[in-house]
Structures are given as structure tokens and as C-alpha cells.
Design a protein around this motif. Structure first.
Motif, mmCIF file in Angstrom:
data_model
loop_
_atom_site.group_PDB
_atom_site.id
_atom_site.type_symbol
_atom_site.label_atom_id
_atom_site.label_comp_id
_atom_site.label_asym_id
_atom_site.label_seq_id
_atom_site.Cartn_x
_atom_site.Cartn_y
_atom_site.Cartn_z
ATOM 1 N N THR A 55 -58.960 -7.281 -41.116
ATOM 2 C CA THR A 55 -58.365 -8.602 -41.308
ATOM 3 C C THR A 55 -57.045 -8.516 -42.057
ATOM 4 O O THR A 55 -56.073 -9.197 -41.723
ATOM 5 N N SER A 56 -56.994 -7.661 -43.082
ATOM 6 C CA SER A 56 -55.758 -7.523 -43.860
ATOM 7 C C SER A 56 -54.623 -6.975 -42.999
ATOM 8 O O SER A 56 -53.461 -7.354 -43.184
ATOM 9 N N VAL A 57 -54.965 -6.097 -42.049
ATOM 10 C CA VAL A 57 -53.937 -5.500 -41.195
ATOM 11 C C VAL A 57 -53.525 -6.455 -40.083
ATOM 12 O O VAL A 57 -52.334 -6.692 -39.851
ATOM 13 N N GLU A 58 -54.522 -7.025 -39.377
ATOM 14 C CA GLU A 58 -54.231 -7.797 -38.165
ATOM 15 C C GLU A 58 -53.835 -9.238 -38.443
ATOM 16 O O GLU A 58 -53.133 -9.846 -37.642
ATOM 17 N N ASN B 221 -54.242 4.565 -39.053
ATOM 18 C CA ASN B 221 -53.120 5.407 -38.625
ATOM 19 C C ASN B 221 -52.503 4.874 -37.340
ATOM 20 O O ASN B 221 -51.274 4.834 -37.185
ATOM 21 N N ARG B 222 -53.353 4.423 -36.406
ATOM 22 C CA ARG B 222 -52.856 3.930 -35.125
ATOM 23 C C ARG B 222 -52.210 2.555 -35.248
ATOM 24 O O ARG B 222 -51.524 2.115 -34.337
ATOM 25 N N GLN B 223 -52.435 1.880 -36.360
ATOM 26 C CA GLN B 223 -51.777 0.600 -36.619
ATOM 27 C C GLN B 223 -50.480 0.777 -37.402
ATOM 28 O O GLN B 223 -49.815 -0.204 -37.738
ATOM 29 N N GLY B 224 -50.123 2.024 -37.709
ATOM 30 C CA GLY B 224 -48.921 2.276 -38.496
ATOM 31 C C GLY B 224 -49.082 1.935 -39.957
ATOM 32 O O GLY B 224 -48.096 1.681 -40.662
#
Length: 500
Positions: A347-350, A387-390
Motif C-alpha cells: 500500500t505504501s508503494v502503490e 526491487n521490481r518497483q524501483g
């Protein structure tokens, strides 16, 4: 009307591949208290919001009990048709005198009651709660199977989606409905030695659908059940610029070979008090100074104390939170399942656009895991996803002891792209701190050991300690030219860089 009926349970449709295929019979099984009635009610409420007719047939709970449960979740289920099917008063009074088996009469009346209720409502969704009552009335596995098959054939001709509940109290080993049902969802409740109960679910069967296998954590909160699909990193890929992010401390960046590659993970090892949390905060402050957002998940330290410690280093964490540049969360490992933690990180990333994440510490995170292997597998998927989300991830691990040989409760060094080690060592009658990079998968790094200090101006990192051996063991020996300096200056000429 789509071919899939959404369940209304957050996360469950993702696990099921979209929902329950319409016109089929599904089994939802689990011990009492695992959340079957809650999920079933959400399933019907979801249908009601979509303009579908819904019927709840209860053989175990009374209508009053259902209304009380719904009220506790803040639901209004007045729009649902609840058919309470209980033995008649005549049957209860004549139970002892009847020459016929009362179960024969009760089973027939029960099935007839279900069909009559269906004909009255003509629903699109039906819940039958629970099959244990029908199994007890049938008395034999053959009769029970025949009745379930008859119900399935009846509902299939009406193209209605049916959710049958089984509390496993009559015969947990009876798999009669498993072979008949189109799909089977099993709910489980685990009781750890300490902390709240943990709940998980698994789809054990779903004909003609590609679903997400394995166990998935779920929680029952006010408002209903929330499921947390198991994270599969291969399903989440994104494009990002693979640049280098810096800490803002020139000596630290030099030690790291120029900085940290975006979309990589950094493990910070060291005994208690060496500055692992504050070192990760240095990267957080640098990320926010670049205009990015960061998130911290703190397992061990009270957030208020962390804020005060950071402020002494010139890092105003409260101001970062107020600007919504920093999202920080105090995590109670005894109350949080691993699946829910992964969901919060996602949630924090997306949803919040976070590009720097700190998990402080893995020791606290391990307390939420039932086994060490599960922790390693969980962290592998989580780190691969980030990692795949940068997203650049910083993990701290507290080692046992102060000087000498250090050991960690869990070894995840091979998972991290970069490993930074902080150590205590004794010299000239003082306890000092040393920092070194022992691994960097994404590029070259400095192989030296540097002394560092934590003061009012932030981290102060000195020149490489040359001419000494045994610093990582805690007791260095002079082996050439070099000087540790005094307790005030540190490693010869300790560079004061301050906090960003």
C-alpha cells in the motif's frame, strides 16, 4: 451480470481469480470462529449492492444472533432475506415417543424448507449455514451425499450461486461435499504461544479456474473480513530509472562505491546501540530532500523516542510526517500477520508513491513468523517485489553480543544486495564504532573499515583505519603506521559531515 460473482471480501476475489463462478455450488469450511458467517454475509451484501436477490438459510444461528453480528460490523442486513429453519415444536415434543426415526422426518422437512424458501425469494445468491446440521440428520454418509447431490442439481437448474458453510463439528474427515462442490475454501485459525490468534485460508479446489494457491493470511476486523493474498513478486514488474541514490554523507557514499543503486536492498548488521536505525534514517532524510517519499515500519522502538533521537541529529521526523513525505508505522509483531505486513508495504508503494522503505528490525519481524524458513521465503518475495518497483529497501538486524564473534537470529545476508556492518571495538580505553561494507552485488565498494561517531551534527565518518588488524573482532592490534587518535577526534582526522 458477469460470469463471476464477487465475494465482497477485500483480497479474496484476487485469490479466487476474480470471484465465484455463477451457477455453481461452493463449500466454505472451517472450525467455529474462523469467520464463515462473516464472509457469507459479505457475499450476500455484495450481491445486494449489485441488485441481486439474496437468501440466507440458517440452520444453526438464530436470526437475532445474525442481526447482532451484523450490527457489530456496522452492517444493515434488513434487505437480506434470512430464513431461520429450526425443528418444529411438535417434533421436539414427540421425539421420544415416535416409532419412526425423528431424523427421517426432520431431514425431509429441512430440505423441503430450503426449497420452499428458494421458491419464495427466487434468489441469485444463496447461503446455507450449516451443513453439519444436515449431516447429523442424514445419519449416514450415503444419505448425506444423496441430499447434497439433490440440492446441487436443483440449484444448477436455477443458475444460482450457492455458498454452503460447514463448521466441521459433525465429521471433519468426511469429504463428501468436496467431491460435489465446484470449489472449496478452507479457513483455519492458529493460536501462537503468545499474541493474538492468526487466521489463514486456502483454496483447495476450484474447477476450471486459475486461482492463487497456498495459504493466505486474513483478519476479522470491524467491518468484515480482509484477506491478504500471498505476494508473488513475478506478478509485479515496473519500469524505473536505475540511477544511484546517495546518503548525503561523502565518506559513507565513498564507502558504498558512490551510493546505493535504486531498486536494491541494503542490510545493516550490528549489535544493539551501534546506530543501525539512525544510519537508515540518514538515507530516509536524503530521499526526502530529493523530493521523494519514504516509509518506515518500526518493530522494536517506540516512535516517540525515535523522533527525539533523530531530532538531536538534526532530522525532524515529525515535520516530514506532517508534510506527508514520511509514512511511519509502529508495528506490533504479536498482533500482525506476515501477510498483512506485506499488504501494508504494498500500500505504501502503490498508493503513496514511496521509493525508500525501512524495516527496523528483522528481529521484530521474525517474531511475526512461525518459522525461520517462512521468514526467509517471505522476505525473498517482499524484497524482489520492492526491487521490481524501483524501491530502495533498508533492513536492520540486531546481532547478539557487543564485541567478538557476532551472531544473528536469522541469516538473510544472501538476500540483500548490499550488506553494511557496524561494530564496536575497544581502543585506548574507549569503546568506539566502526563501519564497513562487506558485500555489494550491484557494483564495486570500498573494502576499508572506517570509524564513525554519532553526535549532535549527525554521523561523522573518519578516514579508513590503516595499520590495524582485528577491528571486526572488537580488539584491534597495531600492525603498521596509523593512529586511532584520541576519544574526541576519533580516527585520526574524523570528518564532520552532519546530517542532510
Amino acid at each position: 451480470m458477469t460470469d463471476l460473482a464477487m465475494t465482497g471480501v477485500c483480497g479474496l476475489d484476487d485469490i479466487l481469480g476474480g470471484g465465484l463462478s455463477r451457477g455453481n455450488v461452493f463449500l466454505l469450511e472451517g472450525s467455529p470462529g474462523t469467520g464463515k458467517t462473516t464472509i457469507a454475509t459479505q457475499f450476500l451484501l455484495e450481491g445486494k449492492t449489485r441488485g441481486e436477490a439474496c437468501l440466507y438459510v440458517t440452520l444453526s444461528e438464530s436470526k437475532k444472533e445474525m442481526l447482532d453480528t451484523a450490527r457489530s460490523h456496522g452492517w444493515n442486513i434488513d434487505a437480506l432475506t434470512i430464513f431461520e429453519l429450526v425443528p418444529s415444536e411438535t417434533m421436539l415434543n414427540d421425539h421420544e415417543q415416535s416409532l419412526l426415526y425423528s431424523s427421517d422426518l426432520e431431514l425431509g422437512e429441512t430440505i423441503s424448507g430450503i426449497l420452499e424458501a428458494f421458491e419464495q425469494v427466487q434468489p441469485d445468491r444463496v447461503v446455507i449455514d450449516s451443513l453439519s446440521e444436515i449431516r447429523l440428520l442424514a445419519q449416514s454418509s450415503l444419505r448425506y451425499r444423496r441430499q447434497i447431490l439433490a440440492l446441487k442439481q436443483f440449484f444448477s437448474t436455477k443458475h444460482v450461486t450457492v455458498l454452503m458453510l460447514d463448521d466441521l463439528t459433525a465429521d471433519a474427515q468426511d469429504k463428501t461435499v468436496h467431491s460435489v462442490a465446484h470449489g472449496v475454501i478452507r479457513l483455519e485459525e492458529l493460536a501462537p504461544n503468545y499474541g493474538a490468534e492468526r487466521r489463514r485460508l486456502r483454496v483447495t479446489k476450484y474447477r476450471g479456474m486459475r486461482y492463487r494457491g497456498g495459504y493466505h493470511d486474513f483478519a476479522i476486523d470491524t467491518g468484515g473480513v480482509r484477506a491478504f493474498p500471498r505476494l508473488v513478486s513475478a506478478e509485479h514488474k515496473s519500469q524505473f530509472v536505475q540511477d544511484v541514490v546517495c546518503s548525503g554523507l561523502a565518506p559513507l557514499d565513498a564507502l558504498l562505491g558512490g551510493g546505493i543503486e535504486r531498486g536494491s536492498s541494503v542490510l545493516i548488521l550490528g549489535p544493539a546501540g551501534t546506530g543501525k536505525s539512525l544510519l537508515s534514517l540518514t538515507f530516509v532524510a536524503a530521499a526526502i530532500a530529493r523530493g521523494e517519499r519514504a516509509a518506515m515500519f518500526v518493530f522494536d522502538e517506540e516512535i516517540g523516542i525515535l523522533f527525539k533521537r533523530a531530532l538531536k541529529l538534526g532530522i525532524d521526523m515529525q515535520a516530514m510526517v506532517d508534510r506527508k513525505s514520511l509514512f511511519i508505522e509502529q508495528v506490533d509483531a504479536a498482533e500482525l500477520s506476515p501477510g498483512e505486513f506485506s499488504e501494508r508495504v504494498r500500500t505504501s508503494v502503490e498508493h503513496h508513491g514511496v521509493h525508500t522503505i525501512v524495516v527496523d528490525s528483522l528481529n521484530g519481524y521474525q517474531a511475526a513468523m512461525p518459522q525461520e524458513n517462512a521468514l526467509v521465503l517471505h522476505m525473498h518475495e517482499l524484497l524482489q517485489y520492492l526491487n521490481r518497483q524501483g524501491t530502495t529497501t533498508f533492513l536492520t538486524v540486531a546481532q547478539h553480543g557487543l564485541i567478538g564473534d557476532m551472531q544473528s537470529t536469522v541469516d538473510v545476508t544472501y538476500l540483500a544486495d548490499t550488506v553494511v556492518m557496524l561494530r564496536y571495538f575497544e581502543a585506548t580505553g574507549h569503546v568506539r564504532r566502526a563501519i564497513s561494507v562487506i558485500k555489494k552485488r550491484t557494483g564495486p565498494h570500498e573494502a576499508t573499515i572506517r570509524e564513525f561517531k554519532i553526535g549532535q551534527n549527525g554521523f561523522r565518518i573518519g578516514e579508513p583505519l590503516i595499520g590495524f588488524q582485528g577491528i571486526l573482532r572488537g580488539i584491534p592490534e597495531f600492525s603498521g603506521n596509523g593512529s586511532l587518535g584520541d576519544s574526541n577526534t576519533g580516527a585520526g582526522a574524523l570528518l564532520e559531515t552532519g546530517a542532510p
